[in-house]
Every structure is written in C-alpha cells, then in structure tokens.
Design an enzyme around this catalytic site. Structure first.
Site, PDB file in Angstrom:
ATOM      1  N   ASN A   9       0.868  -1.180   0.000  1.00 50.66           N
ATOM      2  CA  ASN A   9       0.000   0.000   0.000  1.00 50.66           C
ATOM      3  C   ASN A   9       0.904   1.230   0.000  1.00 50.66           C
ATOM      4  O   ASN A   9       1.456   1.603   1.030  1.00 50.66           O
ATOM      5  CB  ASN A   9      -0.901  -0.007   1.251  1.00 50.66           C
ATOM      6  CG  ASN A   9      -1.783   1.230   1.323  1.00 50.66           C
ATOM      7  OD1 ASN A   9      -1.796   2.044   0.392  1.00 50.66           O
ATOM      8  ND2 ASN A   9      -2.514   1.380   2.419  1.00 50.66           N
ATOM      9  N   TRP A  10       1.040   1.833  -1.174  1.00 50.68           N
ATOM     10  CA  TRP A  10       1.970   2.963  -1.303  1.00 50.68           C
ATOM     11  C   TRP A  10       1.395   4.265  -0.735  1.00 50.68           C
ATOM     12  O   TRP A  10       2.078   5.266  -0.673  1.00 50.68           O
ATOM     13  CB  TRP A  10       2.367   3.153  -2.774  1.00 50.68           C
ATOM     14  CG  TRP A  10       3.327   2.102  -3.269  1.00 50.68           C
ATOM     15  CD1 TRP A  10       3.971   1.157  -2.517  1.00 50.68           C
ATOM     16  CD2 TRP A  10       3.774   1.900  -4.617  1.00 50.68           C
ATOM     17  NE1 TRP A  10       4.783   0.392  -3.303  1.00 50.68           N
ATOM     18  CE2 TRP A  10       4.682   0.815  -4.599  1.00 50.68           C
ATOM     19  CE3 TRP A  10       3.503   2.523  -5.837  1.00 50.68           C
ATOM     20  CZ2 TRP A  10       5.310   0.357  -5.755  1.00 50.68           C
ATOM     21  CZ3 TRP A  10       4.132   2.056  -6.986  1.00 50.68           C
ATOM     22  CH2 TRP A  10       5.017   0.993  -6.948  1.00 50.68           C
ATOM     23  N   LYS A  11       0.114   4.249  -0.394  1.00 48.80           N
ATOM     24  CA  LYS A  11      -0.548   5.457   0.145  1.00 48.80           C
ATOM     25  C   LYS A  11      -0.247   6.656  -0.768  1.00 48.80           C
ATOM     26  O   LYS A  11      -0.208   6.491  -1.986  1.00 48.80           O
ATOM     27  CB  LYS A  11      -0.113   5.685   1.594  1.00 48.80           C
ATOM     28  CG  LYS A  11      -0.326   4.438   2.459  1.00 48.80           C
ATOM     29  CD  LYS A  11      -0.157   4.677   3.937  1.00 48.80           C
ATOM     30  CE  LYS A  11      -0.380   3.382   4.701  1.00 48.80           C
ATOM     31  NZ  LYS A  11      -0.330   3.521   6.140  1.00 48.80           N
ATOM     32  N   HIS A  96      -9.773   1.462   4.950  1.00 50.12           N
ATOM     33  CA  HIS A  96      -8.490   1.702   5.636  1.00 50.12           C
ATOM     34  C   HIS A  96      -8.708   2.733   6.744  1.00 50.12           C
ATOM     35  O   HIS A  96      -9.495   3.669   6.577  1.00 50.12           O
ATOM     36  CB  HIS A  96      -7.446   2.199   4.635  1.00 50.12           C
ATOM     37  CG  HIS A  96      -6.058   2.156   5.193  1.00 50.12           C
ATOM     38  ND1 HIS A  96      -5.602   3.092   6.079  1.00 50.12           N
ATOM     39  CD2 HIS A  96      -5.049   1.261   5.027  1.00 50.12           C
ATOM     40  CE1 HIS A  96      -4.355   2.782   6.426  1.00 50.12           C
ATOM     41  NE2 HIS A  96      -3.996   1.678   5.802  1.00 50.12           N
ATOM     42  N   GLU A 168      -5.601  -4.471  10.775  1.00 50.63           N
ATOM     43  CA  GLU A 168      -4.604  -3.413  10.934  1.00 50.63           C
ATOM     44  C   GLU A 168      -4.917  -2.613  12.196  1.00 50.63           C
ATOM     45  O   GLU A 168      -5.692  -1.638  12.140  1.00 50.63           O
ATOM     46  CB  GLU A 168      -4.638  -2.473   9.727  1.00 50.63           C
ATOM     47  CG  GLU A 168      -4.225  -3.101   8.428  1.00 50.63           C
ATOM     48  CD  GLU A 168      -3.583  -2.089   7.466  1.00 50.63           C
ATOM     49  OE1 GLU A 168      -2.491  -2.347   6.990  1.00 50.63           O
ATOM     50  OE2 GLU A 168      -4.187  -1.020   7.233  1.00 50.63           O
ATOM     51  N   GLY A 174       2.269   2.818  10.872  1.00 52.26           N
ATOM     52  CA  GLY A 174       3.185   3.953  10.701  1.00 52.26           C
ATOM     53  C   GLY A 174       3.892   4.382  11.973  1.00 52.26           C
ATOM     54  O   GLY A 174       4.470   5.467  12.025  1.00 52.26           O
ATOM     55  N   SER A 213       3.326  -1.520  10.539  1.00 48.23           N
ATOM     56  CA  SER A 213       4.779  -1.487  10.784  1.00 48.23           C
ATOM     57  C   SER A 213       5.473  -2.811  10.470  1.00 48.23           C
ATOM     58  O   SER A 213       6.384  -3.233  11.183  1.00 48.23           O
ATOM     59  CB  SER A 213       5.072  -1.054  12.234  1.00 48.23           C
ATOM     60  OG  SER A 213       4.621   0.264  12.437  1.00 48.23           O
TER      61      SER A 213
HETATM   62  P1  13P Z   1       2.886   0.839   7.703  1.00 47.40           P
HETATM   63  O1  13P Z   1       3.422  -0.465   7.186  1.00 47.40           O
HETATM   64  O2  13P Z   1       3.610   2.034   7.149  1.00 47.40           O
HETATM   65  O3  13P Z   1       2.755   0.845   9.190  1.00 47.40           O
HETATM   66  O4  13P Z   1       1.391   0.991   7.119  1.00 47.40           O
HETATM   67  C1  13P Z   1       0.512  -0.064   7.271  1.00 47.40           C
HETATM   68  C2  13P Z   1      -0.700   0.217   6.485  1.00 47.40           C
HETATM   69  O5  13P Z   1      -1.459   1.111   6.804  1.00 47.40           O
HETATM   70  C3  13P Z   1      -0.948  -0.612   5.285  1.00 47.40           C
HETATM   71  O6  13P Z   1      -2.235  -0.405   4.801  1.00 47.40           O
END
Ligand code: 13P
Length: 261
Positions: A9-11, A96, A168, A174, A213
């Site tokens: 997930n590159w956001k 999400h 999640e 994050g 994470s």
């Molecule tokens: P991180 O791996 O940066 O904690 O993000 C997780 C996430 O939100 C995946 O959708």
C-alpha cells in the site's frame, strides 16, 4: 497450499521516476518467489495505469487504495469502480483506517463500497482494527465485530466469499511499533471464527492478513503464524529492496512448511 497475500500500500507516495525504477528492479527479480505468493501493488490512483503496464505480464496484480461510491456522473474528483476495472485493477482496499479517520468513512459507507467492489467481481481487501484507546479498554473484539457486522447486515451470510480481510490495529500503523505476532494470531483466529459462524460455516476459506509497521525484520514472525495469511505493507513497501526481501521471506516460509508437511 494457500498462497500468501503480500500487498504493497503505497498510500500518497511515489513519482514517475521512482515507480519506474522500483518496477524495473522488481520485474527482474520477483519471478522466483511467486509460486507461493500473490503479490499486489496498490499505487496512488494516478499511477494505476502506469503500474499495470509494467506488471501485467509478470503475475503481479494491481490494486486500488479506495473507490468512489458512484459508478459515473457528476461527482467531481471521484474514481469509479468501472474505471478501476477498466485500467486493470483486481483488488480494492476498502475501509483503511486513514479513510475512516481523515475522510470520515463510516461502517455503513464502507459496507456499500465493499458491496460495489464485489458486484463487479473485484476483490475487496477490508481493513479493520482497533485504536490504541479501544485496545486499552479491552474493546478490540467488540470493534472488530461491529466492523464485520455492518458488512453482514448489508450483504448477508455470503458477504465474505472471495474477499480478503486485513487486520490493521491503528496503533501499529506507521508507528514502528508492530503488534505482537502472538496477539495478532489470536485476533486473526477470532476474526475467522466469527466470520465463519456468521456465514453459517459456508465459506471455504477466510483470508486474513496483517498490517502495521511490517518490515523485513519482523515479517517472518508474522508469516509463521498459522492464521496470518499475508501482509499489508505501508512504508516498507516503498523501498524495493525491503519489499523484495519480505516477499522472499514469505516464499521461504512456504517452502519450509511444504517440506515439513
Ligand atoms: P505501515 O506499514 O507504514 O505501518 O502501514 C501499514 C498500512 O497502513 C498498510 O495499509
């Protein structure tokens, strides 16, 4: 053997230059590790088509980070499920926690999006999980039940047929503070048992992946657990070397499991 789902997930990250380098490297090195892994990349919407052109011949799949609720019409700024399908998307992340928080998406709206994705035969990746204060107050299972119930209420017993659930916990996203794999395993077991029960036991398999994470150092401890069927990876999926390492670790675990079985 059920393949592991490894999702990037590159956001809101990436640009043409870096995406091109990332995909070039990935294409060169990934084929060895796809036998037991389903790898999905979810770039920002504007780069979907570009990513698709690069991965369509190498068995990596395209995912979207979200979808609009309308199929077409006067809805400025939205992206519809038909458009996502048109450019090669097969998986759509929905619910999400960043959408729930920053865009005030409710369980009800998420259920509608989930139904929309399924109606076009695409696969929703439903994100669920508790906040830090909810965890502290021992509300994790209640929160998860509510998030799942809204989907069942909207779509009935078979709601989770051909879908993916991503657990999640918000406090792990994050933060660098990934959840304890044993804790995650127990929550995944709870999710599977609950979904199974609500589905009148008519689901062949329920896929639950973990996100929060994840990196190449902790991936193994998650993937070794019997009820963790894959990973949804944020920041570590932005670095090609790190992402490939995680895919390789997942492949090696599957090979070990096959050798022992
Ligand atoms: P991180 O791996 O940066 O904690 O993000 C997780 C996430 O939100 C995946 O959708």
């Amino acid at each position: 053997m059920q393949k592991k789902f490894i999702v990037a997930n590159w956001k809101l990250n990436g640009d043409i230059k870096n995406i091109t380098i990332f995909l070039k490297n990935l294409k060169l090195n990934i084929s060895l590790y796809l036998k037991y892994n389903t790898v999905i990349i979810t770039p920002p919407t504007i780069y979907l088509e570009r990513v698709y052109q690069n991965i369509k011949n190498i068995n990596i799949f395209l995912g979207s980070q979200d979808v609009g609720i309308n199929k077409k019409g006067a809805f400025t700024g939205e992206t519809s499920i038909l458009m996502l399908q048109d450019v090669g998307v097969q998986y759509v992340i929905v619910g999400h926690s960043e959408r729930r928080l920053f865009h005030h998406e409710s369980n009800k709206l998420i259920a509608k999006k989930f139904g929309l994705i399924k109606s076009l035969n695409l696969i929703p990746i439903l994100c669920i999980g508790e906040s830090e204060s909810e965890k502290r107050q021992n509300q994790t299972k209640e929160i998860i039940k509510n998030q799942l119930n809204s989907i069942f209420e909207y779509l009935g017993k078979k709601a989770f047929l051909n879908t993916i659930i991503a657990y999640e916990p918000i406090w792990a996203i994050g933060t660098g503070l990934s959840a304890d794999p044993i804790y995650v395993e127990s929550i995944h077991k709870f999710i599977k048992d609950y979904v199974n029960k609500q589905s009148a036991n008519n689901l062949e398999k329920i896929i639950v992946q973990y996100g929060g994470s994840v990196n190449s150092k902790n991936a193994k401890s998650f993937l070794k657990q019997p009820n963790i069927d894959g990973l949804l990876i944020g920041s570590a999926s932005l670095i090609y070397e790190e992402f490939l390492k995680i895919i390789k670790i997942s492949h090696e675990i599957s090979c070990e499991q096959i050798n022992y079985s």
